[in-house]
Design a protein around this motif. Sequence first.
Motif, PDB file in Angstrom:
ATOM      1  N   HIS A 156     127.852  22.300  -2.407  1.00 13.44           N
ATOM      2  CA  HIS A 156     127.322  23.344  -1.535  1.00 13.44           C
ATOM      3  C   HIS A 156     128.236  24.562  -1.513  1.00 13.44           C
ATOM      4  O   HIS A 156     129.418  24.473  -1.850  1.00 13.44           O
ATOM      5  CB  HIS A 156     127.149  22.818  -0.107  1.00 13.44           C
ATOM      6  CG  HIS A 156     128.454  22.523   0.582  1.00 13.44           C
ATOM      7  ND1 HIS A 156     129.132  21.336   0.410  1.00 13.44           N
ATOM      8  CD2 HIS A 156     129.204  23.277   1.443  1.00 13.44           C
ATOM      9  CE1 HIS A 156     130.250  21.361   1.128  1.00 13.44           C
ATOM     10  NE2 HIS A 156     130.319  22.520   1.757  1.00 13.44           N
ATOM     11  N   GLU A 157     127.666  25.674  -1.132  1.00 10.10           N
ATOM     12  CA  GLU A 157     128.441  26.886  -0.870  1.00 10.10           C
ATOM     13  C   GLU A 157     128.791  26.947   0.616  1.00 10.10           C
ATOM     14  O   GLU A 157     129.934  26.866   0.996  1.00 10.10           O
ATOM     15  CB  GLU A 157     127.634  28.119  -1.285  1.00 10.10           C
ATOM     16  CG  GLU A 157     127.356  28.197  -2.774  1.00 10.10           C
ATOM     17  CD  GLU A 157     128.624  28.337  -3.597  1.00 10.10           C
ATOM     18  OE1 GLU A 157     129.589  28.974  -3.116  1.00 10.10           O
ATOM     19  OE2 GLU A 157     128.659  27.803  -4.728  1.00 10.10           O
ATOM     20  N   ARG A 158     127.768  27.065   1.452  1.00 12.11           N
ATOM     21  CA  ARG A 158     127.984  27.094   2.899  1.00 12.11           C
ATOM     22  C   ARG A 158     127.113  26.040   3.570  1.00 12.11           C
ATOM     23  O   ARG A 158     126.081  25.623   3.030  1.00 12.11           O
ATOM     24  CB  ARG A 158     127.614  28.460   3.481  1.00 12.11           C
ATOM     25  CG  ARG A 158     128.458  29.631   3.038  1.00 12.11           C
ATOM     26  CD  ARG A 158     127.951  30.906   3.719  1.00 12.11           C
ATOM     27  NE  ARG A 158     126.538  31.150   3.427  1.00 12.11           N
ATOM     28  CZ  ARG A 158     125.750  31.996   4.116  1.00 12.11           C
ATOM     29  NH1 ARG A 158     126.250  32.656   5.163  1.00 12.11           N
ATOM     30  NH2 ARG A 158     124.494  32.178   3.761  1.00 12.11           N
ATOM     31  N   ILE A 159     127.530  25.630   4.772  1.00  8.01           N
ATOM     32  CA  ILE A 159     126.706  24.771   5.610  1.00  8.01           C
ATOM     33  C   ILE A 159     126.256  25.583   6.813  1.00  8.01           C
ATOM     34  O   ILE A 159     127.071  26.119   7.569  1.00  8.01           O
ATOM     35  CB  ILE A 159     127.483  23.515   6.074  1.00  8.01           C
ATOM     36  CG1 ILE A 159     127.827  22.631   4.875  1.00  8.01           C
ATOM     37  CG2 ILE A 159     126.650  22.725   7.088  1.00  8.01           C
ATOM     38  CD1 ILE A 159     128.683  21.434   5.227  1.00  8.01           C
ATOM     39  N   ILE A 160     124.943  25.695   6.962  1.00  9.39           N
ATOM     40  CA  ILE A 160     124.342  26.430   8.070  1.00  9.39           C
ATOM     41  C   ILE A 160     123.637  25.407   8.956  1.00  9.39           C
ATOM     42  O   ILE A 160     122.754  24.675   8.491  1.00  9.39           O
ATOM     43  CB  ILE A 160     123.335  27.476   7.566  1.00  9.39           C
ATOM     44  CG1 ILE A 160     124.031  28.478   6.632  1.00  9.39           C
ATOM     45  CG2 ILE A 160     122.668  28.196   8.741  1.00  9.39           C
ATOM     46  CD1 ILE A 160     123.070  29.401   5.902  1.00  9.39           C
ATOM     47  N   THR A 161     124.028  25.327  10.213  1.00  5.75           N
ATOM     48  CA  THR A 161     123.510  24.287  11.111  1.00  5.75           C
ATOM     49  C   THR A 161     122.710  24.890  12.253  1.00  5.75           C
ATOM     50  O   THR A 161     123.184  25.783  12.957  1.00  5.75           O
ATOM     51  CB  THR A 161     124.667  23.447  11.686  1.00  5.75           C
ATOM     52  OG1 THR A 161     125.403  22.861  10.615  1.00  5.75           O
ATOM     53  CG2 THR A 161     124.145  22.347  12.596  1.00  5.75           C
ATOM     54  N   VAL A 162     121.490  24.386  12.415  1.00  9.87           N
ATOM     55  CA  VAL A 162     120.635  24.736  13.544  1.00  9.87           C
ATOM     56  C   VAL A 162     120.559  23.510  14.447  1.00  9.87           C
ATOM     57  O   VAL A 162     120.184  22.429  13.986  1.00  9.87           O
ATOM     58  CB  VAL A 162     119.216  25.117  13.080  1.00  9.87           C
ATOM     59  CG1 VAL A 162     118.341  25.470  14.279  1.00  9.87           C
ATOM     60  CG2 VAL A 162     119.247  26.254  12.076  1.00  9.87           C
ATOM     61  N   PHE A 163     120.932  23.649  15.710  1.00  3.67           N
ATOM     62  CA  PHE A 163     120.831  22.490  16.600  1.00  3.67           C
ATOM     63  C   PHE A 163     120.806  22.942  18.056  1.00  3.67           C
ATOM     64  O   PHE A 163     121.132  24.082  18.378  1.00  3.67           O
ATOM     65  CB  PHE A 163     121.996  21.525  16.369  1.00  3.67           C
ATOM     66  CG  PHE A 163     123.198  21.787  17.240  1.00  3.67           C
ATOM     67  CD1 PHE A 163     123.478  20.990  18.341  1.00  3.67           C
ATOM     68  CD2 PHE A 163     124.044  22.869  16.975  1.00  3.67           C
ATOM     69  CE1 PHE A 163     124.566  21.258  19.159  1.00  3.67           C
ATOM     70  CE2 PHE A 163     125.136  23.127  17.781  1.00  3.67           C
ATOM     71  CZ  PHE A 163     125.407  22.319  18.883  1.00  3.67           C
ATOM     72  N   GLY A 164     120.417  22.032  18.934  1.00  8.23           N
ATOM     73  CA  GLY A 164     120.465  22.252  20.373  1.00  8.23           C
ATOM     74  C   GLY A 164     120.657  20.926  21.070  1.00  8.23           C
ATOM     75  O   GLY A 164     120.870  19.897  20.421  1.00  8.23           O
ATOM     76  N   CYS A 165     120.585  20.910  22.382  1.00  9.59           N
ATOM     77  CA  CYS A 165     120.689  19.679  23.161  1.00  9.59           C
ATOM     78  C   CYS A 165     119.538  19.630  24.158  1.00  9.59           C
ATOM     79  O   CYS A 165     119.141  20.655  24.714  1.00  9.59           O
ATOM     80  CB  CYS A 165     122.017  19.616  23.911  1.00  9.59           C
ATOM     81  SG  CYS A 165     123.465  19.437  22.840  1.00  9.59           S
ATOM     82  N   GLY A 166     119.012  18.433  24.377  1.00  4.22           N
ATOM     83  CA  GLY A 166     117.862  18.272  25.249  1.00  4.22           C
ATOM     84  C   GLY A 166     118.184  18.541  26.713  1.00  4.22           C
ATOM     85  O   GLY A 166     119.287  18.262  27.185  1.00  4.22           O
ATOM     86  N   ARG A 181     112.679  31.129  15.804  1.00  5.28           N
ATOM     87  CA  ARG A 181     113.504  32.252  15.372  1.00  5.28           C
ATOM     88  C   ARG A 181     114.835  31.774  14.808  1.00  5.28           C
ATOM     89  O   ARG A 181     115.365  32.357  13.855  1.00  5.28           O
ATOM     90  CB  ARG A 181     113.745  33.209  16.540  1.00  5.28           C
ATOM     91  CG  ARG A 181     112.563  34.132  16.831  1.00  5.28           C
ATOM     92  CD  ARG A 181     112.973  35.242  17.791  1.00  5.28           C
ATOM     93  NE  ARG A 181     114.137  35.960  17.283  1.00  5.28           N
ATOM     94  CZ  ARG A 181     115.244  36.224  17.993  1.00  5.28           C
ATOM     95  NH1 ARG A 181     115.357  35.797  19.236  1.00  5.28           N
ATOM     96  NH2 ARG A 181     116.232  36.901  17.454  1.00  5.28           N
ATOM     97  N   ALA A 182     115.391  30.705  15.372  1.00  9.69           N
ATOM     98  CA  ALA A 182     116.658  30.170  14.867  1.00  9.69           C
ATOM     99  C   ALA A 182     116.491  29.625  13.452  1.00  9.69           C
ATOM    100  O   ALA A 182     117.319  29.868  12.562  1.00  9.69           O
ATOM    101  CB  ALA A 182     117.172  29.083  15.802  1.00  9.69           C
ATOM    102  N   ILE A 183     115.396  28.897  13.226  1.00  5.46           N
ATOM    103  CA  ILE A 183     115.137  28.362  11.882  1.00  5.46           C
ATOM    104  C   ILE A 183     114.853  29.513  10.921  1.00  5.46           C
ATOM    105  O   ILE A 183     115.312  29.510   9.765  1.00  5.46           O
ATOM    106  CB  ILE A 183     113.972  27.358  11.931  1.00  5.46           C
ATOM    107  CG1 ILE A 183     114.363  26.126  12.775  1.00  5.46           C
ATOM    108  CG2 ILE A 183     113.574  26.925  10.515  1.00  5.46           C
ATOM    109  CD1 ILE A 183     113.220  25.168  13.035  1.00  5.46           C
ATOM    110  N   GLU A 184     114.114  30.505  11.383  1.00  7.11           N
ATOM    111  CA  GLU A 184     113.825  31.681  10.561  1.00  7.11           C
ATOM    112  C   GLU A 184     115.114  32.385  10.147  1.00  7.11           C
ATOM    113  O   GLU A 184     115.274  32.795   8.988  1.00  7.11           O
ATOM    114  CB  GLU A 184     112.925  32.637  11.340  1.00  7.11           C
ATOM    115  CG  GLU A 184     112.501  33.871  10.558  1.00  7.11           C
ATOM    116  CD  GLU A 184     111.565  34.757  11.351  1.00  7.11           C
ATOM    117  OE1 GLU A 184     110.745  35.452  10.726  1.00  7.11           O
ATOM    118  OE2 GLU A 184     111.640  34.746  12.593  1.00  7.11           O
ATOM    119  N   SER A 185     116.050  32.512  11.073  1.00  2.00           N
ATOM    120  CA  SER A 185     117.326  33.152  10.771  1.00  2.00           C
ATOM    121  C   SER A 185     118.111  32.348   9.744  1.00  2.00           C
ATOM    122  O   SER A 185     118.711  32.904   8.823  1.00  2.00           O
ATOM    123  CB  SER A 185     118.142  33.325  12.051  1.00  2.00           C
ATOM    124  OG  SER A 185     119.374  33.963  11.791  1.00  2.00           O
ATOM    125  N   ALA A 186     118.098  31.007   9.885  1.00  2.00           N
ATOM    126  CA  ALA A 186     118.805  30.148   8.939  1.00  2.00           C
ATOM    127  C   ALA A 186     118.221  30.289   7.535  1.00  2.00           C
ATOM    128  O   ALA A 186     118.956  30.421   6.541  1.00  2.00           O
ATOM    129  CB  ALA A 186     118.743  28.700   9.398  1.00  2.00           C
TER     130      ALA A 186
END
Length: 504
Positions: free
Chosen positions: A368-378, A438-443
């Motif tokens: 990989h080059e970079r790791i981009i993480t999308v996450f949140g908490c319930g 929007r977060a997934i779109e940005s990723a």
Amino acid sequence: MLIRSALEHIPGIDFTGGSDTEICGISYDSRLVRKGDLFVAIKGAKTDGALFVEQAIGRGASAVASQQKMDLRPRAATLTVPDARKFLAEISRIFFQDPSSRLNLVGITGTNGKTTTCYLMDSIYGQAGIQSCLAGTLGMKIGPQRFHSEHTTPEASDLMKFLSRAIEEGCTHGVLEVSSHSLALKRVFGARFTVGMFMNLTRDHLDFHPDMESYFQAKKQLFTPENGNRVEIAVINVDDAYGRRLKDEVGCKVMRFAFSKPAEIYTLKHESSSNGTDLALATPAGEIRFDSRLIGQPNIYNIMAATGAALAQGIGLDEIREGIESLEEVPGRLQRVEAGQDFIVIVDYAHSPDALENLLTTASRLPHERIITVFGCGGDRDRTKRPIMGEIAARMSDLVLATSDNPRSENPLDILGEIELGLRAGRASYQIIPDRRRAIESAVATACRGDVVLIAGKGHEDYQIIGTQVIPFDDRETARELIGERLKMSRGTQAKTLGPAGRN
């Protein structure tokens, strides 16, 4: 079934009613009661079934069981029980003729890995020509038939009814995810398991359990007579500290699995790539090699566990290998999203600190080059894990996009504020984007060739819970759609650049 004949097997019940009172079914939901049912008034997280006794009788209940003493004659027989949840499990087991004792049933417990291991077992059964059933986070199934379930482990009456139907349809084996909630709430009280599996125990569900010791004691109930369960063989991960403790506290035969000795099952070779895992295991039946489509170290543990459970049931190495190799993916578990892009997108259910760290570790070992993480908490869940997960994400990623993950009744910005406390401690750049799309779109827009985009927390879920609304939303479909839009826009830009003659 005559209620008195059933009560002969359940001591300590105060029964008021006729000796000929008959029940035709069992219900714990007053809205679903049918004529002749026994209504068991259990106390739930939000309300008490005792408040709905009149509704149950109005719908035709012939008997009511409750921890509150009441006399409903002549409308219905009454049963005063010391523990309504325990009674629900006991009466359901008797009414449906103890189906768990008529199946080779595998029960899987642990913080992480239950669902994938459940599907590995189901695949092994299929390759071995064994008719089986399955119940877990992704629902219930009998062969190819699928059924919805509200819980990872169904309520006792639903579970016994399902297992009874599975037997009627020819099943001889079954596999069940056993959550700590289900053990604490006695949903599997008295069930018999040919094999009980312990995967691991890491921080999670501390909104339900007071502390980690209580969490462990709940899991332990699967293997001990205190919960009325009967496990013949325990397959235990002894790389896990709680697993090492458990192996010395169970009273049944133990089969251990670990990355190295001492264990009955351990790795001889393992190499992972973005396309799968090349794995060799030592087992009591000899060496076995796999070329699995599943990736990452957590899946090696899942494969070891499934191998142990299958061997404990007398299934041969060839059938085990074929079953594991034929499982290409499990919905929402390290699931690749392929839409023609030149970067990797993985959707995973990781919603606890350990699961998120395992996911990031898996990603870090891929080219990989970079790791981009999308996450949140319930929302309305364990708040203490939020900064911990923020710190893990920021420490192990290059870019973090913190977003909403079923905020429920909480303000998403409050949840994200607690996550940000951990994000500030890490090395990664981060953005706070409350809107998950929007977060997934940005990723997707940010990702370049060779990057790995991780979308964590919701996995297989096809909804987002905001307030009291359940809104359709699927990380996998959203990512696929947004990648498609990006690629379409990119092709359009290239066409304009090249011009009508196909050149500048």
